[in-house]
Write a protein that holds these residues in place. Structure first.
Motif, PDB file in Angstrom:
ATOM      1  N   HIS A  32      66.065  20.419  23.336  1.00  0.00           N
ATOM      2  CA  HIS A  32      66.703  19.283  22.671  1.00  0.00           C
ATOM      3  C   HIS A  32      65.726  18.145  22.399  1.00  0.00           C
ATOM      4  O   HIS A  32      66.138  17.004  22.203  1.00  0.00           O
ATOM      5  N   THR A  33      64.427  18.450  22.403  1.00  0.00           N
ATOM      6  CA  THR A  33      63.412  17.426  22.184  1.00  0.00           C
ATOM      7  C   THR A  33      62.404  17.929  21.158  1.00  0.00           C
ATOM      8  O   THR A  33      61.734  18.938  21.398  1.00  0.00           O
ATOM      9  N   PHE A  34      62.322  17.220  20.032  1.00  0.00           N
ATOM     10  CA  PHE A  34      61.424  17.647  18.954  1.00  0.00           C
ATOM     11  C   PHE A  34      60.743  16.425  18.328  1.00  0.00           C
ATOM     12  O   PHE A  34      61.273  15.821  17.396  1.00  0.00           O
ATOM     13  N   PRO A  35      59.563  16.042  18.840  1.00  0.00           N
ATOM     14  CA  PRO A  35      58.840  14.937  18.204  1.00  0.00           C
ATOM     15  C   PRO A  35      58.568  15.272  16.736  1.00  0.00           C
ATOM     16  O   PRO A  35      58.263  16.414  16.392  1.00  0.00           O
ATOM     17  N   ASP A 157      66.034   7.815  21.177  1.00  0.00           N
ATOM     18  CA  ASP A 157      65.386   7.989  19.883  1.00  0.00           C
ATOM     19  C   ASP A 157      64.388   6.840  19.757  1.00  0.00           C
ATOM     20  O   ASP A 157      64.779   5.671  19.752  1.00  0.00           O
ATOM     21  N   ALA A 158      63.107   7.182  19.719  1.00  0.00           N
ATOM     22  CA  ALA A 158      62.048   6.168  19.687  1.00  0.00           C
ATOM     23  C   ALA A 158      61.118   6.441  18.510  1.00  0.00           C
ATOM     24  O   ALA A 158      61.000   7.579  18.051  1.00  0.00           O
ATOM     25  N   TYR A 159      60.450   5.383  18.026  1.00  0.00           N
ATOM     26  CA  TYR A 159      59.544   5.569  16.899  1.00  0.00           C
ATOM     27  C   TYR A 159      58.405   4.557  16.937  1.00  0.00           C
ATOM     28  O   TYR A 159      58.491   3.512  17.596  1.00  0.00           O
ATOM     29  N   ALA A 160      57.351   4.888  16.227  1.00  0.00           N
ATOM     30  CA  ALA A 160      56.206   3.989  16.060  1.00  0.00           C
ATOM     31  C   ALA A 160      55.557   4.286  14.720  1.00  0.00           C
ATOM     32  O   ALA A 160      55.665   5.402  14.191  1.00  0.00           O
ATOM     33  N   THR A 161      54.872   3.302  14.178  1.00  0.00           N
ATOM     34  CA  THR A 161      54.078   3.482  12.970  1.00  0.00           C
ATOM     35  C   THR A 161      52.618   3.377  13.361  1.00  0.00           C
ATOM     36  O   THR A 161      52.239   2.482  14.119  1.00  0.00           O
ATOM     37  N   LEU A 162      51.813   4.307  12.880  1.00  0.00           N
ATOM     38  CA  LEU A 162      50.386   4.297  13.215  1.00  0.00           C
ATOM     39  C   LEU A 162      49.561   4.681  11.998  1.00  0.00           C
ATOM     40  O   LEU A 162      50.094   5.184  11.007  1.00  0.00           O
ATOM     41  N   GLU A 163      48.275   4.426  12.095  1.00  0.00           N
ATOM     42  CA  GLU A 163      47.338   4.802  11.038  1.00  0.00           C
ATOM     43  C   GLU A 163      46.625   6.073  11.488  1.00  0.00           C
ATOM     44  O   GLU A 163      45.833   6.040  12.430  1.00  0.00           O
ATOM     45  N   ARG A 164      46.904   7.197  10.838  1.00  0.00           N
ATOM     46  CA  ARG A 164      46.398   8.480  11.315  1.00  0.00           C
ATOM     47  C   ARG A 164      44.877   8.591  11.259  1.00  0.00           C
ATOM     48  O   ARG A 164      44.268   9.301  12.057  1.00  0.00           O
ATOM     49  N   ASP A 165      44.235   7.867  10.335  1.00  0.00           N
ATOM     50  CA  ASP A 165      42.776   7.944  10.266  1.00  0.00           C
ATOM     51  C   ASP A 165      42.116   7.312  11.496  1.00  0.00           C
ATOM     52  O   ASP A 165      40.991   7.656  11.848  1.00  0.00           O
ATOM     53  N   GLN A 166      42.827   6.424  12.193  1.00  0.00           N
ATOM     54  CA  GLN A 166      42.292   5.854  13.428  1.00  0.00           C
ATOM     55  C   GLN A 166      42.225   6.896  14.546  1.00  0.00           C
ATOM     56  O   GLN A 166      41.547   6.691  15.544  1.00  0.00           O
ATOM     57  N   PHE A 167      42.932   8.005  14.353  1.00  0.00           N
ATOM     58  CA  PHE A 167      42.885   9.120  15.296  1.00  0.00           C
ATOM     59  C   PHE A 167      42.018  10.261  14.760  1.00  0.00           C
ATOM     60  O   PHE A 167      42.074  11.381  15.260  1.00  0.00           O
ATOM     61  N   GLY A 168      41.235   9.986  13.725  1.00  0.00           N
ATOM     62  CA  GLY A 168      40.325  10.993  13.185  1.00  0.00           C
ATOM     63  C   GLY A 168      40.981  11.999  12.258  1.00  0.00           C
ATOM     64  O   GLY A 168      40.400  13.033  11.948  1.00  0.00           O
ATOM     65  N   ILE A 169      42.198  11.716  11.796  1.00  0.00           N
ATOM     66  CA  ILE A 169      42.896  12.612  10.865  1.00  0.00           C
ATOM     67  C   ILE A 169      42.979  11.889   9.521  1.00  0.00           C
ATOM     68  O   ILE A 169      43.964  11.219   9.212  1.00  0.00           O
ATOM     69  N   LEU A 183      55.726   8.145  13.638  1.00  0.00           N
ATOM     70  CA  LEU A 183      55.949   9.088  14.737  1.00  0.00           C
ATOM     71  C   LEU A 183      57.324   8.807  15.317  1.00  0.00           C
ATOM     72  O   LEU A 183      57.665   7.654  15.605  1.00  0.00           O
ATOM     73  N   ARG A 184      58.109   9.848  15.491  1.00  0.00           N
ATOM     74  CA  ARG A 184      59.427   9.710  16.124  1.00  0.00           C
ATOM     75  C   ARG A 184      59.491  10.669  17.310  1.00  0.00           C
ATOM     76  O   ARG A 184      59.076  11.818  17.193  1.00  0.00           O
ATOM     77  N   ILE A 185      60.000  10.163  18.417  1.00  0.00           N
ATOM     78  CA  ILE A 185      60.208  11.034  19.574  1.00  0.00           C
ATOM     79  C   ILE A 185      61.685  10.969  19.918  1.00  0.00           C
ATOM     80  O   ILE A 185      62.181   9.985  20.458  1.00  0.00           O
ATOM     81  N   GLN A 186      62.390  12.010  19.534  1.00  0.00           N
ATOM     82  CA  GLN A 186      63.795  12.180  19.854  1.00  0.00           C
ATOM     83  C   GLN A 186      63.811  13.045  21.105  1.00  0.00           C
ATOM     84  O   GLN A 186      63.233  14.139  21.120  1.00  0.00           O
ATOM     85  N   VAL A 187      64.395  12.547  22.195  1.00  0.00           N
ATOM     86  CA  VAL A 187      64.238  13.207  23.482  1.00  0.00           C
ATOM     87  C   VAL A 187      65.550  13.253  24.245  1.00  0.00           C
ATOM     88  O   VAL A 187      66.361  12.323  24.156  1.00  0.00           O
ATOM     89  N   GLU A 188      65.758  14.346  24.957  1.00  0.00           N
ATOM     90  CA  GLU A 188      66.816  14.439  25.969  1.00  0.00           C
ATOM     91  C   GLU A 188      66.133  14.929  27.243  1.00  0.00           C
ATOM     92  O   GLU A 188      65.252  15.793  27.200  1.00  0.00           O
ATOM     93  N   ALA A 189      66.548  14.354  28.364  1.00  0.00           N
ATOM     94  CA  ALA A 189      65.933  14.712  29.649  1.00  0.00           C
ATOM     95  C   ALA A 189      67.022  14.753  30.722  1.00  0.00           C
ATOM     96  O   ALA A 189      67.908  13.895  30.760  1.00  0.00           O
ATOM     97  N   VAL A 190      66.931  15.753  31.591  1.00  0.00           N
ATOM     98  CA  VAL A 190      67.959  15.997  32.617  1.00  0.00           C
ATOM     99  C   VAL A 190      67.402  15.652  33.990  1.00  0.00           C
ATOM    100  O   VAL A 190      66.260  16.013  34.302  1.00  0.00           O
TER     101      VAL A 190
END
Length: 193
Positions: A32-35, A157-169, A183-190
């Motif tokens: 149930h977790t798919f970034p 449900d969490a998100y962030a905006t980033l510059e991908r070239d700063q990570f070498g992409i 980037l979105r991180i939709q997460v469920e944790a038990v």
């Protein structure tokens, strides 16, 4: 006349309160977790969206203290655009370079607790061998009893905006592609047993 509490009884009550206030560890549910992410294609022609199908990690949350942590590990080889040719290209040296950088990780602290819920995570993203600070904003955070597992489950449900070239992409930068990615991180944790 009231009898005074015995020191042993008072100590046991104090310890019981301490146990109840302990942080709880929640294991990320990989089913149930798919970034996911969104990135520009062809300098504004369209937006490409993809997700990662394999993720592990944990959330630790202390409701009494209003603190916690997030630890996520993403298997980059599980990238899925819904397009086999693009998946293969994204795994190559021009983009994620899975042979050299098979994992991405995010570790951070839950912060901005309001009404028992965090509003953001302050942490570090390691992607493509580069580690940089990234703050995830939390849109939704909810905990409830899991109806089948009979343990507490939390989702966010969490998100962030980033510059991908700063990570070498930086693929497409020479053609005018926007390097901004969401980037979105939709997460469920038990709760761990």
């Amino acid at each position: 006349m009231k009898r005074p509490l015995s020191p042993l009884f008072a100590l046991s009550m104090l310890l019981a309160g301490t146990v109840q206030a302990a942080p709880v560890v929640y294991r990320i549910d990989p089913e149930h977790t798919f970034p996911s992410f969104e990135a520009d294609h062809m300098a504004g022609l369209s937006v490409w969206r993809g997700k990662f199908n394999h993720v592990t990690g944990a959330v630790t949350f202390d409701k009494a203290k209003g603190s916690g942590t997030l630890d996520v590990s993403i298997d980059i080889d599980s990238i899925d655009f819904g397009h086999d040719q693009l998946n293969a290209h994204a795994k190559g040296a021009d983009f994620f370079d899975v042979a050299l950088f098979p994992k991405a990780t995010y570790t951070g602290r839950l912060e901005g607790i309001r009404k028992g819920k965090p509003t953001h995570v302050v942490g570090q993203l390691t992607l493509h061998g580069v580690t940089k600070p990234v703050v995830l904003k939390i849109n939704v955070f909810k905990c409830m009893p899991h109806p089948m597992l009979k343990r507490e489950v939390c989702g966010a449900d969490a998100y962030a905006t980033l510059e991908r070239d700063q990570f070498g992409i930086a693929a497409g930068n020479d053609w005018g592609f926007d390097m901004t990615a969401v980037l979105r991180i939709q997460v469920e944790a038990v709760a761990a047993e």
